[in-house]
Write an enzyme that holds these catalytic residues in place. Structure first.
Site, mmCIF file in Angstrom:
data_model
loop_
_atom_site.group_PDB
_atom_site.id
_atom_site.type_symbol
_atom_site.label_atom_id
_atom_site.label_comp_id
_atom_site.label_asym_id
_atom_site.label_seq_id
_atom_site.Cartn_x
_atom_site.Cartn_y
_atom_site.Cartn_z
ATOM 1 N N ARG A 132 0.843 -1.193 0.000
ATOM 2 C CA ARG A 132 0.000 0.000 0.000
ATOM 3 C C ARG A 132 0.875 1.238 0.000
ATOM 4 O O ARG A 132 1.992 1.231 0.488
ATOM 5 C CB ARG A 132 -0.881 0.036 1.251
ATOM 6 C CG ARG A 132 -2.000 -0.978 1.286
ATOM 7 C CD ARG A 132 -3.088 -0.728 0.251
ATOM 8 N NE ARG A 132 -3.471 0.673 0.140
ATOM 9 C CZ ARG A 132 -4.424 1.270 0.824
ATOM 10 N NH1 ARG A 132 -5.119 0.608 1.713
ATOM 11 N NH2 ARG A 132 -4.692 2.544 0.620
ATOM 12 N N ARG B 286 2.940 4.071 -16.256
ATOM 13 C CA ARG B 286 3.269 3.711 -17.647
ATOM 14 C C ARG B 286 4.564 4.403 -18.078
ATOM 15 O O ARG B 286 5.428 3.792 -18.702
ATOM 16 C CB ARG B 286 2.136 4.106 -18.591
ATOM 17 C CG ARG B 286 0.881 3.312 -18.410
ATOM 18 C CD ARG B 286 0.919 1.992 -19.160
ATOM 19 N NE ARG B 286 -0.335 1.299 -18.954
ATOM 20 C CZ ARG B 286 -0.453 0.112 -18.378
ATOM 21 N NH1 ARG B 286 0.619 -0.532 -17.959
ATOM 22 N NH2 ARG B 286 -1.620 -0.456 -18.238
ATOM 23 N N CYS C 262 -7.442 2.729 -12.539
ATOM 24 C CA CYS C 262 -7.680 3.886 -11.688
ATOM 25 C C CYS C 262 -9.146 3.897 -11.265
ATOM 26 O O CYS C 262 -10.019 3.504 -12.032
ATOM 27 C CB CYS C 262 -7.383 5.186 -12.434
ATOM 28 S SG CYS C 262 -5.676 5.359 -12.957
ATOM 29 N N GLU D 26 -11.739 7.421 -5.086
ATOM 30 C CA GLU D 26 -11.832 7.111 -3.662
ATOM 31 C C GLU D 26 -13.217 7.552 -3.171
ATOM 32 O O GLU D 26 -13.816 8.472 -3.721
ATOM 33 C CB GLU D 26 -10.727 7.870 -2.914
ATOM 34 C CG GLU D 26 -10.489 7.429 -1.508
ATOM 35 C CD GLU D 26 -9.909 6.042 -1.379
ATOM 36 O OE1 GLU D 26 -10.270 5.368 -0.408
ATOM 37 O OE2 GLU D 26 -9.097 5.638 -2.230
ATOM 38 N N ARG E 289 -3.807 7.053 -3.895
ATOM 39 C CA ARG E 289 -3.415 5.834 -3.187
ATOM 40 C C ARG E 289 -3.095 4.764 -4.212
ATOM 41 O O ARG E 289 -3.589 4.799 -5.341
ATOM 42 C CB ARG E 289 -4.561 5.349 -2.290
ATOM 43 C CG ARG E 289 -4.875 6.250 -1.115
ATOM 44 C CD ARG E 289 -6.180 5.803 -0.443
ATOM 45 N NE ARG E 289 -6.457 6.501 0.787
ATOM 46 C CZ ARG E 289 -7.089 7.672 0.867
ATOM 47 N NH1 ARG E 289 -7.508 8.284 -0.237
ATOM 48 N NH2 ARG E 289 -7.318 8.237 2.043
ATOM 49 N N TYR F 246 3.919 6.010 2.642
ATOM 50 C CA TYR F 246 3.013 7.153 2.739
ATOM 51 C C TYR F 246 3.863 8.417 2.730
ATOM 52 O O TYR F 246 4.732 8.577 3.588
ATOM 53 C CB TYR F 246 2.151 7.050 4.003
ATOM 54 C CG TYR F 246 1.179 5.897 3.884
ATOM 55 C CD1 TYR F 246 -0.113 6.111 3.449
ATOM 56 C CD2 TYR F 246 1.589 4.588 4.145
ATOM 57 C CE1 TYR F 246 -0.997 5.047 3.285
ATOM 58 C CE2 TYR F 246 0.720 3.527 3.986
ATOM 59 C CZ TYR F 246 -0.567 3.758 3.560
ATOM 60 O OH TYR F 246 -1.438 2.708 3.393
ATOM 61 N N ARG G 71 -1.697 6.915 7.789
ATOM 62 C CA ARG G 71 -1.217 5.697 8.452
ATOM 63 C C ARG G 71 0.033 5.992 9.255
ATOM 64 O O ARG G 71 1.113 5.478 8.953
ATOM 65 C CB ARG G 71 -0.942 4.594 7.418
ATOM 66 C CG ARG G 71 -2.146 4.010 6.729
ATOM 67 C CD ARG G 71 -3.128 3.315 7.679
ATOM 68 N NE ARG G 71 -2.552 2.283 8.495
ATOM 69 C CZ ARG G 71 -2.575 0.984 8.190
ATOM 70 N NH1 ARG G 71 -3.151 0.570 7.109
ATOM 71 N NH2 ARG G 71 -2.039 0.116 9.020
#
Length: 119
Positions: free
Chosen positions: A6, A62, A73, A76, A88, A106, A114
């Site tokens: 993540r 890419r 894609c 959110e 994210r 992050y 986080r």
């Protein structure tokens, strides 16, 4: 063995160059910290907060050489009070390392998402 990594980054503005630059920074850092190459990547899911519409985050990947890696894609969920301008990712990778060795990344303001695992 397959692992998921993540990551997230907060960008400064809904601007094509800002999105591409931020996602490039995020993907590069994920690859570096986890010692992986594009050959190790199975797929990547990118999400962007609904205030980021100037470019698809996957385009940055890419441009980094993810030519034959499946990328997608999505938006959110628009939760009131959520951190704005965030991209994210969740990368699925083929590595021979235990889960506790995977480094989630992050960056910038997204560290607040986080704080328990942000480096």
């Amino acid at each position: 063995m397959m692992r998921a990594i993540r990551g997230a980054i907060q960008v400064e503005a809904n601007d094509r160059d800002e999105i591409l630059s931020g996602v490039t920074e995020l993907v590069t850092e994920v690859m570096s910290r986890n010692r992986i190459t594009t050959d190790d990547v199975i797929s990547v899911i990118f999400t962007a907060t609904t205030d980021l519409t100037a470019e698809f985050p996957a385009l940055a990947a890419r441009k980094l050489g993810f030519h034959d890696v499946p990328l997608i894609c999505a938006s959110e969920i628009d939760v009131p009070g959520a951190l704005p301008r965030v991209v994210r990712l969740m990368a699925h990778v083929d590595v021979d390392r235990p889960r506790h060795e995977i480094q989630h990344v992050y960056l910038r303001g997204a560290v607040a998402l986080r704080v328990d695992i942000a480096q």
